[in-house]
Design an enzyme around this catalytic site. Structure first.
Site, PDB file in Angstrom:
ATOM      1  N   ARG A   1     -23.446  44.743 -40.505  1.00  0.00           N
ATOM      2  CA  ARG A   1     -22.457  44.109 -40.411  1.00  0.00           C
ATOM      3  C   ARG A   1     -22.296  42.821 -39.989  1.00  0.00           C
ATOM      4  NH1 ARG A   1     -19.586  44.233 -36.104  1.00  0.00           N
ATOM      5  NH2 ARG A   1     -20.556  45.959 -35.249  1.00  0.00           N
TER       6      ARG A   1
ATOM      7  N   TYR B   1       0.976  35.530 -53.706  1.00  0.00           N
ATOM      8  CA  TYR B   1       0.317  36.752 -53.883  1.00  0.00           C
ATOM      9  C   TYR B   1       1.176  38.073 -52.889  1.00  0.00           C
ATOM     10  CZ  TYR B   1      -2.712  41.796 -54.079  1.00  0.00           C
ATOM     11  OH  TYR B   1      -2.981  42.306 -53.960  1.00  0.00           O
TER      12      TYR B   1
ATOM     13  N   ASP C   1      -5.918  29.646 -51.783  1.00  0.00           N
ATOM     14  CA  ASP C   1      -6.831  31.116 -52.721  1.00  0.00           C
ATOM     15  C   ASP C   1      -7.011  30.288 -53.978  1.00  0.00           C
ATOM     16  OD1 ASP C   1      -6.778  33.030 -53.539  1.00  0.00           O
ATOM     17  OD2 ASP C   1      -5.165  33.935 -52.519  1.00  0.00           O
TER      18      ASP C   1
ATOM     19  N   LYS D   1     -11.149  40.317 -59.010  1.00  0.00           N
ATOM     20  CA  LYS D   1     -10.649  39.755 -59.819  1.00  0.00           C
ATOM     21  C   LYS D   1     -11.938  38.967 -60.725  1.00  0.00           C
ATOM     22  CE  LYS D   1      -6.807  40.905 -57.952  1.00  0.00           C
ATOM     23  NZ  LYS D   1      -5.572  40.126 -57.355  1.00  0.00           N
TER      24      LYS D   1
HETATM   25  C1  LIG Z   1      -5.729  40.097 -55.943  1.00  0.00           C
HETATM   26  C2  LIG Z   1      -5.795  39.330 -54.720  1.00  0.00           C
HETATM   27  C3  LIG Z   1      -5.593  39.335 -53.485  1.00  0.00           C
HETATM   28  C4  LIG Z   1      -6.199  40.736 -53.203  1.00  0.00           C
HETATM   29  O1  LIG Z   1      -7.236  40.850 -53.026  1.00  0.00           O
HETATM   30  P1  LIG Z   1      -7.585  42.161 -52.741  1.00  0.00           P
HETATM   31  O2  LIG Z   1      -9.321  42.062 -53.316  1.00  0.00           O
HETATM   32  O3  LIG Z   1      -7.093  43.772 -54.007  1.00  0.00           O
HETATM   33  O4  LIG Z   1      -7.629  42.742 -51.549  1.00  0.00           O
HETATM   34  C5  LIG Z   1      -5.170  38.104 -53.321  1.00  0.00           C
HETATM   35  N1  LIG Z   1      -4.777  36.985 -53.836  1.00  0.00           N
HETATM   36  C6  LIG Z   1      -4.501  36.997 -54.455  1.00  0.00           C
HETATM   37  C7  LIG Z   1      -3.854  35.810 -55.114  1.00  0.00           C
HETATM   38  C8  LIG Z   1      -4.816  37.789 -55.402  1.00  0.00           C
HETATM   39  O5  LIG Z   1      -4.666  38.278 -56.607  1.00  0.00           O
END
Ligand SMILES: *Cc1c(COP(=O)(O)O)cnc(C)c1O
Length: 440
Positions: free
Chosen positions: A100, A153, A225, A250
């Site tokens: 962890r 998001y 992000d 993604k």
């Molecule tokens: C999918 C997504 C998230 C969240 O990610 P997870 O891996 O599903 O928790 C955050 N920001 C953006 C821009 C996303 O497309």
């Protein structure tokens, strides 16, 4: 970096702060990039992204000469002398002690992500949301203020909207395309600005260098992000951001088979996020790290294919009579210009478009597609399509949807790496079927 500014969160007065938490605020402590092993592969920093993708960080096992990193399926590590010192001297993040806290597979993939984002340090977490929650709570504190936007998001918006006040943080929402609104929203308590480099689903591109300079001037952290662009398109740290986050689910993993997230930035800030991660516990399992490492080896080549496909489909849709509007970074326009001013190689597969006939027509389109799959998520090798109004943005009121420009009939498409001509044919067929449906 504004680590000694007044707006900076402090751990020293946090109840129950332990030894290893106190050294986080020790500004005199020397911090090195990493953590890394002496056998972690280091690539010349001039190397291009495709090269970094393949080689950076690989654990080059000195015992076997294995070309690929071994999988360390272990939760704990035999204590060495250094391990005891590390607890006392505050470098436990640099010694494998317990998975962890850190595991060779985490370090390996973290080094690759850090190389791609040109960061001193990176962390991998169990999901993009784990990365966002852990970072925002690590880098702000009670009575702190966060600036963000409605163009986020859905999960991030819901965290800011429903939970942040429970943790004593206040949040203001601005239109990040209106630079002056960002500056006006800054208060003495503001600790962080949290934005997406390219927004979902309207592909609005922020002027990252301009926002970064406002943040610097006011001693506020800029957290970006960067999921939609990937480090192949743009490295926000190079343009003044302090932290860059990805939903690795993604593009980074890219095959719709894994949920993960990452955080990268200076060692000092990432150490703080790591200390929060230890408590929240959403580290990435070693086997998942190994899979993410493998996926990242093809990131640059995948992004090229996504780019080619998205360009072709943008062109196809923007000439189609049943398509009212296309939102794509490949179209000439303000967003494209803002992005091109700092993106080194624009390569995303995401775009959205408005079909004639509103949400009914959009729902019919999904039913008639045979190759492109109706599903949420994005960034995978397979093309996926979804409607923001009943998925990612269903949590917004109709008024809020209108505010950010979510018009009726909006379809989001994540272009995969299939042959673009087959994807255009699929879209052409489905659009023709909608016309038939409405004529019956
Ligand atoms: C999918 C997504 C998230 C969240 O990610 P997870 O891996 O599903 O928790 C955050 N920001 C953006 C821009 C996303 O497309």
């Amino acid at each position: 970096m504004n680590d000694d500014g007044n707006s900076q969160p402090s751990f020293n007065n946090a109840p129950g702060a332990g030894e290893h938490v106190r050294w986080l605020n020790d500004l005199s402590r020397e911090r090195q990039a990493g953590p890394a092993f002496s056998c972690s592969r280091q690539i010349n920093t001039d190397a291009r992204p495709a090269t970094l993708c393949v080689h950076s960080g690989t654990y080059e096992d000195p015992n076997t000469g294995a070309v690929g990193s071994p999988l360390f399926a272990t939760t704990t590590f035999r204590f060495c002398e250094d391990a005891f010192d590390s607890f006392l001297d505050g470098f436990i993040r640099d010694i494998p002690i317990y998975s962890r806290y850190g595991n060779p597979n985490q370090w390996t993939v973290q080094l690759k992500i850090a190389a791609l984002e040109k960061a001193q340090s990176a962390l991998v977490l169990a999901s993009g949301m784990a990365a966002i929650t852990t970072t925002l709570l690590a880098l702000t504190n009670r009575n702190g203020h966060i600036i963000s936007s409605y163009d986020l998001y859905g999960g991030s918006y819901s965290l800011l909207r429903s939970d942040m006040h429970q943790f004593g943080r206040t949040v203001s929402y601005v239109d990040p395309l209106d630079i002056s609104s960002v500056e006006q929203a800054i208060q003495p308590e503001t600790q962080a600005v949290f934005l997406e480099s390219l927004s979902n689903p309207l592909m609005k591109a922020i002027d990252l260098p301009a926002i970064a300079s406002i943040c610097k001037r006011h001693d506020v952290l800029l957290i970006i992000d960067n999921t939609f662009l990937s480090p192949i398109s743009c490295q926000p740290l190079q343009h003044g951001a302090d932290i860059v986050i990805h939903s690795g689910t993604k593009y980074l993993s890219g095959h719709s088979d894994q949920t993960c997230g990452s955080v990268a930035g200076s060692r000092k800030l990432v150490d703080r996020v790591w200390a929060q991660l230890l408590k929240f516990g959403a580290m990435l399992d070693p086997a998942q790290c190994h899979l993410l490492e493998r996926s990242l080896k093809t990131l640059a080549i995948r992004m090229k294919a996504h780019q080619e496909g998205a360009k072709r489909i943008t062109e196809f849709l923007s000439r189609h009579p049943q398509v009212k509007k296309v939102h794509s970074p490949y179209l000439e326009g303000d967003d494209n210009h803002r992005l091109m001013a700092y993106a080194q190689n624009l390569s995303t597969g995401i775009l959205s478009f408005e079909v004639e006939g509103g949400n009914t027509a959009a729902l019919q389109l999904l039913n008639h597609l045979t190759l492109i799959t109706p599903a949420t998520s994005l960034g995978g090798v397979e093309s996926l399509v979804s409607l923001p109004f009943n998925t990612s943005h269903s949590g917004l009121t109709t008024y809020q949807q209108e505010q950010i420009g979510l018009n009726l009939g909006l379809v989001r498409l994540s272009v995969g790496i299939e042959d673009p001509e087959d994807l255009c044919q699929d879209l052409q067929y489905a659009l023709t079927q909608i016309r038939r449906d409405s004529e019956i």
